[in-house]
Design a protein around this motif. Structure first.
Motif, PDB file in Angstrom:
ATOM      1  N   PRO A 186       0.664  -1.273   0.040  1.00 46.93           N
ATOM      2  CA  PRO A 186       0.036   0.054   0.064  1.00 46.93           C
ATOM      3  C   PRO A 186       0.798   1.355  -0.041  1.00 46.93           C
ATOM      4  CG  PRO A 186      -0.645  -1.749   1.663  1.00 46.93           C
ATOM      5  CD  PRO A 186       0.448  -2.089   1.041  1.00 46.93           C
ATOM      6  N   SER A 187       2.129   1.343   0.558  1.00 45.90           N
ATOM      7  CA  SER A 187       2.736   2.397   0.464  1.00 45.90           C
ATOM      8  C   SER A 187       3.139   2.748  -0.991  1.00 45.90           C
ATOM      9  CB  SER A 187       4.332   2.118   1.133  1.00 45.90           C
ATOM     10  OG  SER A 187       4.969   1.396   0.642  1.00 45.90           O
ATOM     11  N   GLU A 188       3.150   1.916  -1.902  1.00 47.22           N
ATOM     12  CA  GLU A 188       3.444   2.172  -3.410  1.00 47.22           C
ATOM     13  C   GLU A 188       2.223   3.350  -3.806  1.00 47.22           C
ATOM     14  OE1 GLU A 188       2.943  -0.793  -6.394  1.00 47.22           O
ATOM     15  OE2 GLU A 188       4.150  -2.187  -4.972  1.00 47.22           O
ATOM     16  N   MET A 189       1.072   3.361  -3.403  1.00 45.82           N
ATOM     17  CA  MET A 189      -0.163   4.374  -3.760  1.00 45.82           C
ATOM     18  C   MET A 189       0.501   5.719  -3.430  1.00 45.82           C
ATOM     19  SD  MET A 189      -3.175   1.768  -2.635  1.00 45.82           S
ATOM     20  CE  MET A 189      -4.452   2.891  -3.524  1.00 45.82           C
ATOM     21  N   LEU A 190       0.006   6.572  -4.223  1.00 42.28           N
ATOM     22  CA  LEU A 190       0.111   7.846  -4.050  1.00 42.28           C
ATOM     23  C   LEU A 190      -1.104   8.391  -2.860  1.00 42.28           C
ATOM     24  CD1 LEU A 190       0.962   9.286  -7.630  1.00 42.28           C
ATOM     25  CD2 LEU A 190       2.491   8.978  -5.979  1.00 42.28           C
ATOM     26  N   ARG A 191      -0.681   9.425  -2.235  1.00 41.66           N
ATOM     27  CA  ARG A 191      -1.846   9.906  -1.393  1.00 41.66           C
ATOM     28  C   ARG A 191      -2.806  10.689  -2.265  1.00 41.66           C
ATOM     29  NH1 ARG A 191       0.962  10.489   4.278  1.00 41.66           N
ATOM     30  NH2 ARG A 191       2.751   9.327   3.776  1.00 41.66           N
ATOM     31  N   ASN A 192      -2.556  11.279  -3.060  1.00 40.28           N
ATOM     32  CA  ASN A 192      -3.589  12.088  -3.931  1.00 40.28           C
ATOM     33  C   ASN A 192      -4.311  11.087  -4.973  1.00 40.28           C
ATOM     34  OD1 ASN A 192      -4.873  13.751  -5.760  1.00 40.28           O
ATOM     35  ND2 ASN A 192      -3.340  15.214  -5.999  1.00 40.28           N
ATOM     36  N   PRO A 193      -5.506  11.160  -4.730  1.00 41.71           N
ATOM     37  CA  PRO A 193      -6.555   9.827  -5.410  1.00 41.71           C
ATOM     38  C   PRO A 193      -6.266  10.419  -6.805  1.00 41.71           C
ATOM     39  CG  PRO A 193      -7.602  10.959  -3.432  1.00 41.71           C
ATOM     40  CD  PRO A 193      -6.375  11.625  -3.764  1.00 41.71           C
ATOM     41  N   ALA A 194      -6.398  11.562  -7.370  1.00 44.02           N
ATOM     42  CA  ALA A 194      -6.491  11.691  -8.691  1.00 44.02           C
ATOM     43  C   ALA A 194      -5.156  11.400  -9.404  1.00 44.02           C
ATOM     44  CB  ALA A 194      -6.755  13.313  -8.795  1.00 44.02           C
ATOM     45  N   GLN A 195      -3.908  11.629  -8.650  1.00 44.78           N
ATOM     46  CA  GLN A 195      -2.774  11.075  -9.119  1.00 44.78           C
ATOM     47  C   GLN A 195      -2.452   9.685  -9.246  1.00 44.78           C
ATOM     48  OE1 GLN A 195       0.248  13.155  -6.631  1.00 44.78           O
ATOM     49  NE2 GLN A 195       0.518  14.978  -8.264  1.00 44.78           N
ATOM     50  N   ALA A 244      -5.168   7.814  -9.699  1.00 40.97           N
ATOM     51  CA  ALA A 244      -5.868   7.068 -10.833  1.00 40.97           C
ATOM     52  C   ALA A 244      -5.121   7.378 -12.087  1.00 40.97           C
ATOM     53  CB  ALA A 244      -7.153   7.944 -10.904  1.00 40.97           C
ATOM     54  N   ARG A 245      -4.426   8.420 -12.193  1.00 37.62           N
ATOM     55  CA  ARG A 245      -3.382   8.684 -13.295  1.00 37.62           C
ATOM     56  C   ARG A 245      -2.543   7.721 -13.329  1.00 37.62           C
ATOM     57  NH1 ARG A 245      -0.757  13.787 -13.964  1.00 37.62           N
ATOM     58  NH2 ARG A 245       0.347  12.609 -15.830  1.00 37.62           N
ATOM     59  N   ALA A 246      -1.811   7.436 -12.333  1.00 38.13           N
ATOM     60  CA  ALA A 246      -0.602   6.477 -12.328  1.00 38.13           C
ATOM     61  C   ALA A 246      -1.198   4.976 -12.598  1.00 38.13           C
ATOM     62  CB  ALA A 246      -0.040   6.383 -11.071  1.00 38.13           C
ATOM     63  N   GLU A 247      -2.413   4.710 -12.019  1.00 37.90           N
ATOM     64  CA  GLU A 247      -2.930   3.389 -12.490  1.00 37.90           C
ATOM     65  C   GLU A 247      -3.413   3.068 -13.974  1.00 37.90           C
ATOM     66  OE1 GLU A 247      -6.010   2.394  -9.822  1.00 37.90           O
ATOM     67  OE2 GLU A 247      -4.942   2.440  -8.156  1.00 37.90           O
ATOM     68  N   ALA A 248      -4.045   4.120 -14.658  1.00 35.86           N
ATOM     69  CA  ALA A 248      -4.486   4.319 -16.055  1.00 35.86           C
ATOM     70  C   ALA A 248      -3.139   4.160 -16.702  1.00 35.86           C
ATOM     71  CB  ALA A 248      -5.015   5.585 -16.075  1.00 35.86           C
ATOM     72  N   ILE A 249      -2.039   4.787 -16.581  1.00 39.36           N
ATOM     73  CA  ILE A 249      -0.725   4.878 -17.296  1.00 39.36           C
ATOM     74  C   ILE A 249      -0.285   3.497 -17.173  1.00 39.36           C
ATOM     75  CG2 ILE A 249       1.569   5.605 -17.553  1.00 39.36           C
ATOM     76  CD1 ILE A 249       0.650   8.375 -16.468  1.00 39.36           C
ATOM     77  N   ARG A 300       4.820   6.416 -10.886  1.00 39.89           N
ATOM     78  CA  ARG A 300       4.285   7.128  -9.764  1.00 39.89           C
ATOM     79  C   ARG A 300       5.244   8.893  -9.582  1.00 39.89           C
ATOM     80  NH1 ARG A 300       1.656   2.846  -9.936  1.00 39.89           N
ATOM     81  NH2 ARG A 300      -0.448   2.783  -8.903  1.00 39.89           N
ATOM     82  N   VAL A 301       6.543   8.496  -9.574  1.00 40.02           N
ATOM     83  CA  VAL A 301       7.503   9.487  -9.379  1.00 40.02           C
ATOM     84  C   VAL A 301       7.096  10.589 -10.548  1.00 40.02           C
ATOM     85  CG1 VAL A 301       9.734  10.112  -9.684  1.00 40.02           C
ATOM     86  CG2 VAL A 301       9.164   8.231  -8.186  1.00 40.02           C
ATOM     87  N   HIS A 302       6.914  10.094 -11.632  1.00 41.94           N
ATOM     88  CA  HIS A 302       6.929  10.881 -12.969  1.00 41.94           C
ATOM     89  C   HIS A 302       5.479  11.665 -12.966  1.00 41.94           C
ATOM     90  CE1 HIS A 302      10.477  10.229 -15.583  1.00 41.94           C
ATOM     91  NE2 HIS A 302      10.206   8.895 -15.005  1.00 41.94           N
ATOM     92  N   VAL A 303       4.481  10.942 -12.142  1.00 47.13           N
ATOM     93  CA  VAL A 303       3.098  11.453 -12.178  1.00 47.13           C
ATOM     94  C   VAL A 303       3.306  12.810 -11.038  1.00 47.13           C
ATOM     95  CG1 VAL A 303       0.888  11.021 -11.054  1.00 47.13           C
ATOM     96  CG2 VAL A 303       1.743   9.722 -12.830  1.00 47.13           C
ATOM     97  N   GLN A 304       3.925  12.338  -9.949  1.00 48.62           N
ATOM     98  CA  GLN A 304       4.186  13.441  -8.842  1.00 48.62           C
ATOM     99  C   GLN A 304       4.980  14.788  -9.502  1.00 48.62           C
ATOM    100  OE1 GLN A 304       6.002  11.133  -5.813  1.00 48.62           O
ATOM    101  NE2 GLN A 304       4.018  11.238  -4.360  1.00 48.62           N
ATOM    102  N   GLN A 305       5.755  14.577 -10.223  1.00 45.67           N
ATOM    103  CA  GLN A 305       6.595  15.455 -10.869  1.00 45.67           C
ATOM    104  C   GLN A 305       5.938  16.354 -12.005  1.00 45.67           C
ATOM    105  OE1 GLN A 305      10.024  13.532 -12.786  1.00 45.67           O
ATOM    106  NE2 GLN A 305      11.092  13.237 -10.884  1.00 45.67           N
ATOM    107  N   GLY A 306       4.407  15.948 -12.254  1.00 46.13           N
ATOM    108  CA  GLY A 306       3.615  16.648 -12.969  1.00 46.13           C
ATOM    109  C   GLY A 306       3.693  16.368 -14.479  1.00 46.13           C
ATOM    110  N   GLN A 307       4.355  15.328 -14.868  1.00 46.57           N
ATOM    111  CA  GLN A 307       4.452  15.051 -16.181  1.00 46.57           C
ATOM    112  C   GLN A 307       3.249  14.592 -17.034  1.00 46.57           C
ATOM    113  OE1 GLN A 307       7.806  12.574 -17.116  1.00 46.57           O
ATOM    114  NE2 GLN A 307       9.222  13.812 -16.327  1.00 46.57           N
ATOM    115  N   SER A 308       3.106  14.814 -18.218  1.00 45.30           N
ATOM    116  CA  SER A 308       1.651  14.170 -18.685  1.00 45.30           C
ATOM    117  C   SER A 308       1.678  12.765 -19.107  1.00 45.30           C
ATOM    118  CB  SER A 308       1.572  15.106 -20.138  1.00 45.30           C
ATOM    119  OG  SER A 308       2.339  14.570 -21.066  1.00 45.30           O
ATOM    120  N   ASN A 309       0.638  12.418 -19.491  1.00 42.91           N
ATOM    121  CA  ASN A 309       0.663  10.720 -19.735  1.00 42.91           C
ATOM    122  C   ASN A 309       1.541  10.311 -20.845  1.00 42.91           C
ATOM    123  OD1 ASN A 309      -1.363  11.001 -17.590  1.00 42.91           O
ATOM    124  ND2 ASN A 309      -2.862  10.010 -18.787  1.00 42.91           N
TER     125      ASN A 309
END
Length: 151
Positions: free
Chosen positions: A24-33, A35-40, A70-79
């Motif tokens: 569970p520590s893999e998951m990002l705290r922000n649910p929107a991020q 969801a994006r990470a899971e979609a990617i 998840r690191v790239h999603v947190q950095q704000g990169q696009s899909n």
């Protein structure tokens, strides 16, 4: 009795669903991020399992790739940027649905092309065998008679 068994099974299902996530520590705290990470991650192939996405795989490499996404999603990169980074690093094989280009078209049409060429080769071979043999010339007939004469 049946109701008791069904109730017991329903009570056991939530803990089993939690086993789908490796850590569970893999998951990002922000649910929107998240969801994006899971979609990617669902678009990227596990390089170990090869028939599962990195989100579905429990292989250590898939876990590492999920972390990178998840690191790239947190950095704000696009899909697109994240997928392009993965493709640049691992090639188009990492995509579960590679883009349609000359190489993928060749891969898709190669079985049909092979069957067509094999059919053509079989047809040409069959056509050559069905020709009537040429009659022997006079010199060939004399030579055959000489070979068949008893000595």
């Amino acid at each position: 009795m049946i109701r008791a068994c069904l109730l017991a099974m329903l009570l056991l299902l939530p803990p089993l669903a939690a086993l789908a996530v490796d850590d569970p520590s893999e998951m990002l705290r922000n649910p929107a991020q998240e969801a994006r990470a899971e979609a990617i991650g669902s678009q990227l192939r596990c390089l170990v399992c090869q028939n599962e996405s990195i989100e579905d795989s429990s292989a250590p490499l898939a876990r590492d790739l999920r972390h990178v996404v998840r690191v790239h999603v947190q950095q704000g990169q696009s899909n697109r940027q994240i997928i392009a980074w993965m493709v640049a690093r691992y090639g188009n094989f990492i995509r579960l649905r590679p883009p349609l280009d000359g190489l993928t078209l060749l891969l898709w049409f190669m079985p049909g092309l092979a069957l067509g060429l094999g059919g053509l080769a079989a047809w040409l071979g069959w056509r050559r065998r069905t020709r009537d043999p040429q009659p022997l010339s006079a010199s060939e007939r004399r030579r055959l008679d000489e070979l068949l004469e008893p000595r």
